[in-house]
Design an enzyme around this catalytic site. Structure first.
Site, PDB file in Angstrom:
ATOM      1  N   THR A   1      -5.876  -4.671   0.407  1.00  0.00           N
ATOM      2  CA  THR A   1      -7.246  -4.259   0.068  1.00  0.00           C
ATOM      3  C   THR A   1      -7.318  -3.658  -1.329  1.00  0.00           C
ATOM      4  OG1 THR A   1      -7.812  -3.941   2.381  1.00  0.00           O
ATOM      5  CG2 THR A   1      -9.148  -2.727   0.804  1.00  0.00           C
TER       6      THR A   1
ATOM      7  N   SER B   1      -1.724  -8.055   3.736  1.00  0.00           N
ATOM      8  CA  SER B   1      -0.418  -7.658   4.278  1.00  0.00           C
ATOM      9  C   SER B   1      -0.103  -8.218   5.665  1.00  0.00           C
ATOM     10  CB  SER B   1      -0.220  -6.154   4.197  1.00  0.00           C
ATOM     11  OG  SER B   1      -0.848  -5.461   5.237  1.00  0.00           O
TER      12      SER B   1
ATOM     13  N   THR C   1      -2.385  -2.165   3.653  1.00  0.00           N
ATOM     14  CA  THR C   1      -1.980  -1.046   4.510  1.00  0.00           C
ATOM     15  C   THR C   1      -1.534  -1.475   5.920  1.00  0.00           C
ATOM     16  OG1 THR C   1      -4.274  -0.706   5.170  1.00  0.00           O
ATOM     17  CG2 THR C   1      -3.473   0.605   3.317  1.00  0.00           C
ATOM     18  N   ASP C   2      -1.941  -2.691   6.342  1.00  0.00           N
ATOM     19  CA  ASP C   2      -1.655  -3.083   7.733  1.00  0.00           C
ATOM     20  C   ASP C   2      -0.155  -3.116   8.046  1.00  0.00           C
ATOM     21  OD1 ASP C   2      -4.373  -3.301   8.122  1.00  0.00           O
ATOM     22  OD2 ASP C   2      -4.420  -5.487   8.123  1.00  0.00           O
TER      23      ASP C   2
HETATM   24  N1  LIG Z   1      -6.447  -1.681   3.858  1.00  0.00           N
HETATM   25  C1  LIG Z   1      -5.734  -2.806   3.822  1.00  0.00           C
HETATM   26  O1  LIG Z   1      -5.012  -3.028   2.886  1.00  0.00           O
HETATM   27  C2  LIG Z   1      -5.866  -3.726   4.991  1.00  0.00           C
HETATM   28  C3  LIG Z   1      -5.638  -5.191   4.702  1.00  0.00           C
HETATM   29  N2  LIG Z   1      -5.980  -5.978   5.864  1.00  0.00           N
HETATM   30  C4  LIG Z   1      -4.169  -5.486   4.354  1.00  0.00           C
HETATM   31  O2  LIG Z   1      -3.297  -4.914   4.945  1.00  0.00           O
HETATM   32  O3  LIG Z   1      -3.935  -6.327   3.529  1.00  0.00           O
END
Ligand SMILES: NC(=O)C[C@H](N)C(=O)O
Length: 321
Positions: free
Chosen positions: A15, A53, A84-85
């Site tokens: 993200t 991710s 973050t995932d």
């Molecule tokens: N906040 C994020 O980065 C979530 C995103 N779906 C990822 O992990 O790529």
């Protein structure tokens, strides 16, 4: 004149690099962010790939580790931007395999660049300050989100949307804040020595099964047949329904017992059929305090290093991670 600090920023997507896609289909990684307001620092941006991710694999983690090893001799700190995932999985894989003297700090964002609450720049700047700080050395890869500094072993994503999306028991190992433009960084404990591994490959097949009330072992036999090792997100201190006990006893591949509970160790204390003590007696290996997906990475790395089930047991038992 002293030479300016050298920071490498490795962008991998997530993200923090995302925006709404022009076709209206939702957020996608598009543009790597740049570090704001880092005066007097030489920043070297590198982008080996740009992925959401959930598309990260152990192979990408291995690629990232190799890239960090190449960059480390010419930099004073390294930041990795990441979705973050699965950020905690990459952080832990790097924790287990990287042996570089410079700090490595992972960060991401929960909101994208077109939202009013875009948290990318602050997280990136915090991560850069942490990566360049001498007290961050010898701590293994760190995760910095919302000013909190986490150890790769314990950090976990605890919220799907909140900006303070990371936590994990027992919590942050440090904190970064700013007084004006001056970073103020505190660690709450001294660095500890840590074991690292050099797996020949990251191709072992390790599957996770999730326990629930009423599970009679559905999916276990198939998973045990095709995988090189299993991790079970078990109940409480590492207990399972009675039906799992004979299945685990019949498995000669490593079966790691983690817990689906969000904090605390796995301890073989219960002696009823399927209780943790009976699972260990049947050959299973308690995951200590690692969550199932981190236990999976450790097992994958140990299998890639060619360890036997008993050697793997010793690593988990002695907390050599
Ligand atoms: N906040 C994020 O980065 C979530 C995103 N779906 C990822 O992990 O790529």
């Amino acid at each position: 004149m002293s030479t300016p600090p050298r920071l490498a920023v490795i962008h991998t997507g997530g993200t923090i690099a995302s925006r709404p896609s022009p076709d209206g289909r939702g957020l996608t990684p598009q543009q790597a962010p740049s570090v704001p307001g880092l005066d007097g620092v030489q920043v070297h941006d590198v982008q080996p790939f740009s992925l959401p991710s959930p598309h990260m694999t152990p192979a990408h983690m291995g690629q990232l580790a190799a890239l960090i090893e190449t960059l480390a001799p010419d930099h004073d700190g390294i930041v990795v931007t990441h979705g973050t995932d699965t950020l905690e999985e990459t952080a832990f894989a790097l924790h287990l395999t990287l042996n570089v003297p410079v700090p490595v700090v992972l960060t991401g964002s929960m909101r994208h660049a077109e939202e009013v609450s875009w948290d990318g720049p602050a997280n990136l700047l915090d991560a850069a300050h942490v990566a360049l700080h001498p007290s961050s050395r010898e701590r293994g890869p760190l995760v910095v989100i919302g000013g909190d500094i986490f150890d790769a072993r314990t950090v976990t994503k605890i919220h799907t949307t909140a900006v303070d999306a990371f936590g994990g028991y027992p919590g942050p190992i440090g904190r970064i804040d700013r007084e004006g433009r001056t970073p103020r960084l505190h660690y709450f404990a001294r660095p500890e020595p840590r074991a690292t591994y050099r797996p020949a490959h990251l191709n072992a097949r390790v599957e996770i099964l999730y326990a629930y009330a009423g599970w009679t072992g559905e999916g276990y036999a198939e998973a045990a047949q095709r995988a090189d090792g299993l991790v079970i997100a078990a109940l409480g201190t590492g207990n399972l329904p009675a039906e799992l006990l004979p299945l685990i006893r019949a498995t000669d591949k490593p079966v790691i017992i983690a817990t689906r509970t969000h904090a605390g160790p796995v301890l073989p204390v219960y002696g009823y059929a399927g209780g943790g003590a009976t699972l260990v007696e049947a050959g299973a290996i308690p995951a200590s305090f690692l969550n199932a997906h981190k236990a999976r990475l450790l097992l994958l790395i140990l299998l890639g290093q060619g360890l036997t089930r008993e050697q793997i047991r010793a690593v988990f038992e002695r907390d050599e991670f």
